[in-house]
Each structure stands twice: as C-alpha cells, then as structure tokens.
Design a protein around this motif. Sequence first.
Motif, PDB file in Angstrom:
ATOM      1  N   THR A  88       3.218   6.006   0.426  1.00 39.81           N
ATOM      2  CA  THR A  88       2.302   6.956   1.036  1.00 39.81           C
ATOM      3  C   THR A  88       3.021   8.284   1.235  1.00 39.81           C
ATOM      4  O   THR A  88       4.252   8.357   1.176  1.00 39.81           O
ATOM      5  N   LEU A  89       2.254   9.333   1.490  1.00 39.26           N
ATOM      6  CA  LEU A  89       2.852  10.654   1.697  1.00 39.26           C
ATOM      7  C   LEU A  89       3.736  10.660   2.936  1.00 39.26           C
ATOM      8  O   LEU A  89       4.832  11.241   2.932  1.00 39.26           O
ATOM      9  N   VAL A  90       3.281   9.983   3.985  1.00 33.51           N
ATOM     10  CA  VAL A  90       4.066   9.943   5.225  1.00 33.51           C
ATOM     11  C   VAL A  90       5.397   9.234   4.995  1.00 33.51           C
ATOM     12  O   VAL A  90       6.456   9.697   5.431  1.00 33.51           O
ATOM     13  N   LEU A  91       5.345   8.096   4.284  1.00 38.14           N
ATOM     14  CA  LEU A  91       6.569   7.354   3.991  1.00 38.14           C
ATOM     15  C   LEU A  91       7.523   8.202   3.159  1.00 38.14           C
ATOM     16  O   LEU A  91       8.733   8.233   3.424  1.00 38.14           O
ATOM     17  N   ALA A  92       6.994   8.899   2.161  1.00 37.81           N
ATOM     18  CA  ALA A  92       7.839   9.732   1.307  1.00 37.81           C
ATOM     19  C   ALA A  92       8.519  10.843   2.111  1.00 37.81           C
ATOM     20  O   ALA A  92       9.722  11.080   1.972  1.00 37.81           O
ATOM     21  N   LEU A  93       7.769  11.512   2.956  1.00 31.98           N
ATOM     22  CA  LEU A  93       8.337  12.597   3.761  1.00 31.98           C
ATOM     23  C   LEU A  93       9.402  12.065   4.721  1.00 31.98           C
ATOM     24  O   LEU A  93      10.451  12.690   4.911  1.00 31.98           O
ATOM     25  N   GLN A  94       9.131  10.911   5.330  1.00 32.56           N
ATOM     26  CA  GLN A  94      10.112  10.315   6.252  1.00 32.56           C
ATOM     27  C   GLN A  94      11.390   9.938   5.511  1.00 32.56           C
ATOM     28  O   GLN A  94      12.502  10.176   6.002  1.00 32.56           O
ATOM     29  N   LEU A  95      11.247   9.357   4.325  1.00 35.15           N
ATOM     30  CA  LEU A  95      12.423   8.934   3.572  1.00 35.15           C
ATOM     31  C   LEU A  95      13.265  10.125   3.134  1.00 35.15           C
ATOM     32  O   LEU A  95      14.490  10.122   3.276  1.00 35.15           O
ATOM     33  N   PHE A  96      12.623  11.159   2.600  1.00 29.92           N
ATOM     34  CA  PHE A  96      13.377  12.345   2.174  1.00 29.92           C
ATOM     35  C   PHE A  96      14.043  13.025   3.366  1.00 29.92           C
ATOM     36  O   PHE A  96      15.172  13.518   3.256  1.00 29.92           O
TER      37      PHE A  96
END
Length: 432
Positions: free
Chosen positions: A245-253
């Motif tokens: 998800t977009l939220v997961l991607a932003l958190q990971l980066f």
Amino acid sequence: MSQWVRGWSMTTRICLTFIVIIWAIRTVIALRGWYIVDDFVFKYDAATHPLISYDYLFRSHYGNLMPGAMAVEWIRVNLISGQYWTAALISGIAFAASSLIFLRLLRLWVRNQAAIVFAVLWFCVVLLTSETQLWWSVTLNGGLMLPFLLASGLWGSRFVGQGRRRDVVLAAVSFAIALSFFEKAITFSLWVLAAVVIWRVLRAEATKAARRRAWVCIATVVVMTVAYLVVYAVVIGTNGEGKPTLVLALQLFANSARVLVVTLFGGPWQWWIHLDGSVTANPSSWALAIGCELAVVVFAVTLWIRRRALLMIVTVAVLWLVSASVLLLGRASAEFDPFGATRALTYRYSAELVVPLACLIAVLCSGVVGEHRPWRASVNWLSDRLPASKQSRYVLVFVACNVLVVSAIFSWNVPATSWAANQAGPWSTAAI
C-alpha cells in the motif's frame, strides 16, 4: 616477505592495519554468539539432504534462491564441522575478503590517499554489515555475496582499463557466484554499471577503447541479469503474497532513510533488542536530526568544492531506492509478514549499500582534502577558508577517523552484548 611488505605504500599499510584490528574484534564478537532462528533450519537441511540434489540446492527459502549458500552449508556441516565456530570463522573470512577487495578497488578508482584511508575505515566499522557477520543465515547469503560482487567490480574495472579478456571472464564468473548466494546481487549490478560509467567512462583520460570495453561490461551484466531473472521465475516463481500500500511504502522508505542517515556517522546509537538476541536499529529523534544536519553540511560543502560529486550522490540515491523497493515488494508487503515497514530498520536488508556508500564517502573526503575546484572562480570564499596545506587537511581526516571509531564503538556495544547473551547455545548444549 619483508621485502614485499616494504613495497607497500603507507596508505596500504594503514588500511591493512585497520582491517586486521577490526576483523579480529568482529570475529571475537561473532564467536561469542550462537545459532538463532533460520540458522537451525539451514543446518538441519544440510544434515538430512545429499549435496547433489535439485530439491536441496534450489529450494525456496522465503523466496530466496541461493544454491551457493546451500552448498557452502552442506560442505560445512558434512565435511568440516557443524559446530558454531566454523560458521563464525567463515563469516570472518568473508568480511576480511570483502575489506581487502574493497581496498584494492579504491586503490584503482581513487587517487586521494586520505580519502582511501577514511573510506576503508568507514567500510569496516559501520553497522551496515554487522548482521552479515554475526547472524550465520545472513552470512550465507548477504555476507558471502559481498566479496564476489566486489571482485566482479574489480575485474570489470581492470578489463575496462587494461583490456585483458581474462578480466572480463573473471568478472562474469564472480558475478555468477554472487548471484548463487543471493538474488539481490541483481540490484548490485546497477552499482557495477554506475561504477564503470562514473569512474572509467566519464573520466577525462578515458580513451575510446576504454569506453567500448565499458559497454562490453555493461552488456555482460545485463545479459547475465536477464538470464538469472528467467531462472528465478522458473524455479521460484513470482511473489503473489500481497501488494504494498502507499502508506506501507512511505513508512518503509522513511525508516530506511532514517537508519542510513545516522549510520553514515557511526549510528544508530539506540536499538530494539529482540528475545532471540537479534537487534533492530532504533535511532532517536535527536540522533536523526543531528545526522540530517551533518549530512546536509557535508554534501553542501562537497558540492560547492567539487560539482562532480553530485553525480555520485544521485547514483547512490537511486541504488538506495532500488534496494528499498526490492524489500518492499519481496518481503514487507507479504501478507504473512508481521513486521512490514519495520524491516527497513534491520541492517541485513540494506547491507549491500555499504559499498556505494563507502565509495561516496571517498568522493566526499576527496573533495575536502584534495584539490579545490569551486563552481566559479569568483565563488571561492569557502575554499579559501579550508586549511591550505595538505597536512592540515589530513588532520581533519584524522579527527574524523577518531570520531567515527568512537561513535561506532558506542553503537556496536548493544549488538555485541546482546549476541553474547544468546541463550540458544546453552539450551542446545543441554538438550544434546
């Protein structure tokens, strides 16, 4: 032997001294630990399967294809010894080999001696490669992959510079062996391409023949990468466990950038300690703020003095994005994965970035202690305020080395202590 040693430059002697001392310390830390989690799975599989077996060598381990790692573990368990000291010894050899090859690579690419010393020291002490030596299952893929990737870059650079066909063959063989340990070597192939382009093709003295040989290296890596992707798709298949998800991607980066920024300066300084003895970086807000400020200052000063460093910074940023994206698509977005974006706080998923980051450190250091080239002749106030003599600039490097070592020692304290307190060793001994 003594005559051979006397032929070494002072830079080589200093770097070798650093490598030997840090290798000894890291090996002692590793020997105080024991197997954890996946280590027992690898050991059991090696003890219960024949080596010449497709099901053993090409089995999927959480989506990883690593026949080379499986072969090393089978040889260790069945032909040498399944005791933990052999694992610690092999991990130490892999670290020493990586450090020595990286030193040779820098000697080939970088002219500034102080920059070489600082970059090698940074490569050896930072925490990015801590788990590749302490955790045996991580050593089996990432730790053993690294020296062969560095060797591939070394042979490739020699081929571009000297034109010997043997070198390009050795580069291809080294890259193939690296792929056999960990499929993430594919992302590192981008670094091989970038290194060839930046250090050989874009240098003013590069000849047309050298440029042609560089494209031979690039074509070789691309063909091998495509071939490996086909093999991986056939043997392992694609990951259909979940979509990020977009939220997961932003958190990971964000987590990945947060860890790498403080690691540049010897961080993370604070950790989460897990029940199995492993640790996860947990830099505080103040540490992150200090790391970001220092990074901005260092990059700004370097770019002011040496504009070509911008190309290197952009290249490393792209490699980081690729590495984090692989983690996002391969592991963090899987439905069975309870850790998600916090995996980016674990060094084993970004250990391969130690090479491009160390080369970036060498470039940044060269900009400060080397020849000053402001963007415009009229904009020279910053260059004028740096120490004029080489000796004074080397003092800056000496101070930076000491600060880095002290910072890294502070950060290493928690993993070293936690690893020594691993209860798997006493429990396994009692059970046996």
